[in-house]
Design an enzyme around this catalytic site. Sequence first.
Site, PDB file in Angstrom:
ATOM      1  NE  ARG A 146     -20.174   8.022   4.657  1.00  0.00           N
ATOM      2  CZ  ARG A 146     -20.766   7.915   2.746  1.00  0.00           C
ATOM      3  NH1 ARG A 146     -19.297   7.379   1.890  1.00  0.00           N
ATOM      4  NH2 ARG A 146     -21.009   8.959   3.058  1.00  0.00           N
ATOM      5  CB  ILE A 204     -10.246  -4.815   8.198  1.00  0.00           C
ATOM      6  CG1 ILE A 204      -9.988  -5.373   6.895  1.00  0.00           C
ATOM      7  CG2 ILE A 204      -8.992  -4.885   9.354  1.00  0.00           C
ATOM      8  CD1 ILE A 204      -8.723  -5.778   6.525  1.00  0.00           C
ATOM      9  CB  SER A 229     -15.074   4.995   6.880  1.00  0.00           C
ATOM     10  OG  SER A 229     -15.334   6.164   5.837  1.00  0.00           O
ATOM     11  CE1 TYR A 231      -2.899  -2.588   0.734  1.00  0.00           C
ATOM     12  CE2 TYR A 231      -3.644  -2.141   2.794  1.00  0.00           C
ATOM     13  CZ  TYR A 231      -3.880  -3.325   1.362  1.00  0.00           C
ATOM     14  OH  TYR A 231      -4.536  -4.288   2.449  1.00  0.00           O
ATOM     15  CG  LEU A 266     -18.783  -2.189   4.790  1.00  0.00           C
ATOM     16  CD1 LEU A 266     -19.183  -1.055   4.585  1.00  0.00           C
ATOM     17  CD2 LEU A 266     -19.282  -2.876   5.789  1.00  0.00           C
TER      18      LEU A 266
END
Length: 281
Positions: free
Chosen positions: A240, A232, A235, A56, A194
């Site tokens: 949120r 995990i 946002s 990342y 999600l």
Amino acid sequence: MSQTQETTTPTVTLNNGVEIPQIGFGVFQVPPDETQRIVEDALEAGYRHIDTAAAYRNEAGVGAAIAASGIARDEIFITTKLRNGEQGNAHEAFQNSRKALGVDFVDLYLIHWPVPSQGLFVEAWKAMEKLYANSVVRAIGVSNFLGEHLDALLQDANVVPAVNQFEIHPTFQQKELAAKCRALGIAVEAYSPLGQGADLNAAAVKSLAAKYGATPAQIVLAWHVASGIIAIPKSSTTSRMRENADAAAITLTPEDLAAITQLESGARIGSDPAIASHSQL
């Protein structure tokens, strides 16, 4: 940094006794120059579990946020991951990650992908077992490992992985893989919990959100928590972040849980670990 809010996040006890907060904060695709600010916001919102990876390129921002937070190091659970292209050099790769994070130890270190075409993940695991033995990592695990990859690893492993982190959300639950992990004593952790937002539009999720006066994301995260899954979400919006962190306070009924479980469609969002081979370098 301002005062952090109280958190009631439950924990999962890993197979070596280490406890991991069940709802963490992921920083996948968070730009390096925004990472410190966003992670500081997450810590203020009550998160005590931050999930990053060498691939990342934002470990330094995570570390800077933790240092700036004033929160004791042993109160924050840090996960990072071994790049695919560094599986043959895991010891040095780990030291680079640890230095970028600015910490003496990492709580959880994962092999990011098996990359079976390389044939190096067992070698990488052996190096990680040494890191674990040297107490610079509190737990070691894997990510994106399918059943056959776990079988191959366990043939030569001295340490059973503490965690397998892979794609799980209501429309893609990977139930057989999750069951295999649990049977082996490996905790199940969900990325894209999600469904990258797509699962929040399901009628069952919206209905339950209205029933509980909650957000759709809170409903899906409550389903993960009730299912024993570590999740995990990510946002960049502080409100949120706080809503997601509060999801564990929602107790869904068995009927509610079943309604979400019935959303399974078998549709994977991410890459297939059986063939994924990107180097991440």
